[in-house]
Design an enzyme around this catalytic site. Sequence first.
Site, PDB file in Angstrom:
ATOM      1  N   ASP A   1       0.847  -1.182   0.000  1.00  0.00           N
ATOM      2  CA  ASP A   1       0.000   0.000   0.000  1.00  0.00           C
ATOM      3  C   ASP A   1       0.889   1.241   0.000  1.00  0.00           C
ATOM      4  O   ASP A   1       1.831   1.336   0.782  1.00  0.00           O
ATOM      5  CB  ASP A   1      -0.898   0.016   1.243  1.00  0.00           C
ATOM      6  CG  ASP A   1      -2.311   0.459   0.930  1.00  0.00           C
ATOM      7  OD1 ASP A   1      -2.457   1.529   0.306  1.00  0.00           O
ATOM      8  OD2 ASP A   1      -3.260  -0.255   1.298  1.00  0.00           O
TER       9      ASP A   1
ATOM     10  N   GLU B   1      -6.390   4.047  -6.030  1.00  0.00           N
ATOM     11  CA  GLU B   1      -7.694   4.304  -5.419  1.00  0.00           C
ATOM     12  C   GLU B   1      -8.107   5.711  -5.823  1.00  0.00           C
ATOM     13  O   GLU B   1      -7.422   6.677  -5.493  1.00  0.00           O
ATOM     14  CB  GLU B   1      -7.599   4.189  -3.902  1.00  0.00           C
ATOM     15  CG  GLU B   1      -8.947   4.393  -3.219  1.00  0.00           C
ATOM     16  CD  GLU B   1      -8.828   4.566  -1.712  1.00  0.00           C
ATOM     17  OE1 GLU B   1      -9.784   4.209  -1.016  1.00  0.00           O
ATOM     18  OE2 GLU B   1      -7.798   5.074  -1.240  1.00  0.00           O
TER      19      GLU B   1
ATOM     20  N   HIS C   1     -10.995  -3.096   2.937  1.00  0.00           N
ATOM     21  CA  HIS C   1     -10.904  -2.757   4.356  1.00  0.00           C
ATOM     22  C   HIS C   1     -11.814  -1.596   4.751  1.00  0.00           C
ATOM     23  O   HIS C   1     -11.991  -1.333   5.935  1.00  0.00           O
ATOM     24  CB  HIS C   1      -9.456  -2.411   4.708  1.00  0.00           C
ATOM     25  CG  HIS C   1      -8.924  -1.261   3.911  1.00  0.00           C
ATOM     26  ND1 HIS C   1      -8.637  -1.370   2.559  1.00  0.00           N
ATOM     27  CD2 HIS C   1      -8.643   0.018   4.246  1.00  0.00           C
ATOM     28  CE1 HIS C   1      -8.206  -0.195   2.112  1.00  0.00           C
ATOM     29  NE2 HIS C   1      -8.207   0.659   3.113  1.00  0.00           N
TER      30      HIS C   1
END
Length: 560
Positions: free
Chosen positions: A99, A257, A333
Site C-alpha cells: 500500500d 484508489e 478494508h
Amino acid sequence: MENKHWWNNSVVYQIYPKSFQDSNGDGVGDLRGIINRLDYLQKLGVDVIWLNPIYKSPQVDNGYDISDYQAINPTLGDMADFQELIDGIHQRGMKLVMDLVVNHTSDQHHWFQEAKKGKDNKYRDYYIWRDGKDGHEPNNWGSYFSGSAWQYDQDSDQYYLHLFATQQPDLNWENPDVRHSVYDMMNWWAAKGVDGFRMDVINLISKPEGLPDGKKAADEKYANVEPLVANGHRIHEFLQEMNKNVMSKHKMITVGETPGATPEDAEKYADLDNKELNMVFQFEHMGLDGNPNPALGKWYDQKTKLSDLRANFTKWQEKLAGKAWNSLYWNNHDQPRVVSRFGDDSTEEYRVKSAKMLATMLHFQQGTPYIYEGEEIGMTNAAFPKLDDYVDLESINAYHQLVDDQHLLDGKTMMKYIAKHSRDNARTPMQWDASANAGFTTGTPWEKVNPAYKYINVDQALADPNSIFYYYQKLIQLRHELPVITNGSYRLVDGNEDDQEVYAYLRQNADTTLLVILNYTAQGLTRHYDVPSDAKLLISNYADDAGDVLRPYEAKVYQY
C-alpha cells in the site's frame, strides 16, 4: 484483445495485516502470522497478495498515518520478517503489492516534525500551510473524517491541510522535492522485491490553485471537498512523472484508489499504454446504497437495487473495453461484507448461495478481481450493538456529528446504519477455526471477533467440498484457463436491461461464448434463455440444472 501484461488474468488477495493472523499473542496480526498462512493462499490459487500499510505508524487511522515509509511497524514485525515474507510469497509463485499512502503522512513523520519548527524550515513546503481568514480556517473545506480539513498551529499562526484525520497532514505535491522523495522511497521498496503498489486516494494529490471555497448545503458547516480535490489539474502530470521515475523501471502492477473517478477519468489513469497506472479502484457501485439525504452520506440500511448495480457494472465494462483496464471488487478494508450488503445472510443456505452468486457476477467480468480476506469463506458483517464496540474513527465521528451535534438522526437509527456500513465490519479478525478468538490470537484481539466465527471459519470451509472457498478456487482456476474471461467482449443478454431480479450477460471471443445467469433474489423464478444443446454447464452454485427455473440466488455459467 491480447493479454499483454502478466496481471491481466491475475487475481489479487487483500490482507489487512492487523486482522489476518497474530503469531505472538499480543492481539494484533503480524507479518509472521501472514508467513504462517501462505500455504492457505497458495491453495486458494491467488496470484498477488496486497498488504494494507505495514509501515511505522502511530495507528491513528490503522496504519494510513505513516511516520516512516522505510520501516516496519513494530507491532507487525521487522525488516527481517518482511524479507522472509516476500521470499515465501515469491517461492510459491505469487507476487506482493504494498500500500502506497502519499497524499498525506502522519504528523509524527520527521518531515512534518521539521515543518512545524518554522516557516523557514526546508520541510515547511512539504505540506500545505495557509493563513487564516478573519480568525477562521483558510477555506470551508470539510475533512473526510468530519469537521474542518484545517488544523491551527499556534506556534506559526497558520493552518495546515488534512483531508483526513487531524494527525494526517497532506503533502504538497506542487513541491518537486516531495515528489522525488516519494519516487526514491518507491524504488527502495522495488529493490527489495516488491512487485507493485496500491495507491491510497492517489487522485487527491493535485489540489486546485488558490484552494477556493467549495459548495455546501445550508445545513452543512463544511463543504464536501471531494469535487474540488479529486482528479486535479496536475494529477496526470504527477502520475506520468511517477511512472517514468518508478514503474517504467520495473514490471509492476499498480492500482490507484480514485474516489470520484468516472470511466472517462479511468481511461486517462489506466489506458492500455500504461503511461500512468495499470488500473483504478472506482467507487460508483459502492455508493449505490447511500442515503437519499446527502447530509447523511453513506449511512443507510437499504440494499442496492439490481437494476442500479447492473447498469453500473455494464457502464464500466463497456466504456473501458479496449481503452483501459477494470479492477473488480466487492470488498475491501473500508467496505462492509459483500454477503451482508449485496447478498443475504439471514440463513446459512442463503449466505452460501448468495455469496457464490455474487462471486460469479464479479469474476466473469473483464478486469482484475480482488478478493478481501474472509470473502472466500463468506464472512459476514459483525453488526456490533453498542458504539463502544466500534474502533473505526469514521463511524464514531459520524455518530457524534449526526446524532449529538446536528440531531439529524436518533441514536437507535444511527446504530442500525453503522451496523450496516461501518468499516469495522471488514476489520474484525479473520475466522480461522471454531476455537477461542477464531484462531486469530491466543491473546485479546485488538478488535472484537465476529460471533459468527463458530460456524463460519476456514477449517469448516476446507472440510466442505461445496464451500464458498472451493467455489472461489474454481473461479480463479477458470480465469487462468479461459482466455475469454480476460479478453472476451461483454454484453447484456437481449432484454435483460430492465429485469429487476435476474442479471444475465455474455462474454465472447472468436471461439468461446459464456452465458452468465444470476438470480439476485430469494425467490424462485422462471426465465428462458437460448442455451445451445451442446452447451456445457461450467460452474453453478446448485448441484443440478433446473433449466428455465431459477432457484433462490442461483448462479450458473454455460460455455459453448
